[in-house]
Enzyme design. Structure first.
Site: not given
Length: 166
Positions: A128, A146
């Site tokens: 991330d 995401d």
């Protein structure tokens, strides 16, 4: 005869365009993750604006780091869920390839799911790097995969609401 061919092209039931969209999501997701992983050390952050940073974070769990602190079984669990979701989405794309908005939603979700499955398989965690915040309060870091899943889910909801109104 030309009208018939034009009509069949416009209502094509091929899943190739939808798989192409998914492939673009996967490619963009993986390129951005590789770039961030090469440019940053784990936990390193770069302030971009007063509300956005780039940061290298590893998520061993699911959304919002759900189950991230578990012993490691969650890697296989979320990988299996991602693979099962991908298989089911391809099935839905085959059955509904002519429904544009629905298939856009599925294609984005598929690309995002596979992008995160690739991370779990290769690294044991999801990379991330997008960090939005207000003052000292930070949303959980996330990535392109995401984002595609969230946009796909929003399109899916919009498409369903549109169908209900008809």
């Amino acid at each position: 005869m030309a009208d018939k061919h034009t009509l069949s092209f416009r209502t094509s039931t091929s899943i190739a365009p939808w798989l192409g969209i998914s492939a673009i999501v996967i490619l963009f997701d993986q390129i951005t993750k590789i770039a961030i992983a090469r440019m940053f050390q784990f936990g390193e952050s770069l302030t971009v604006t007063s509300f956005f940073n780039l940061v290298l974070a590893h998520n061993k769990g699911a959304a919002f780091s759900f189950l991230a602190s578990e012993s490691g079984w969650q890697r296989y669990f979320f990988t299996a869920i991602g693979i099962a979701a991908a298989v089911f989405i391809v099935h839905l794309l085959r059955r509904n390839a002519g429904q544009r908005l629905f298939c856009w939603a599925l294609a984005l979700i598929l690309g995002g799911a596979i992008g995160n499955v690739i991370d779990r398989t290769l690294y044991g965690h999801v990379i991330d790097f997008l960090d939005f915040h207000v003052g000292a309060w930070h949303w959980p870091a996330f990535n392109v995969a995401d984002s595609a899943i969230c946009i796909g889910a929003a399109l899916f909801i919009y498409d369903e609401l549109r169908r209900v109104r008809k």
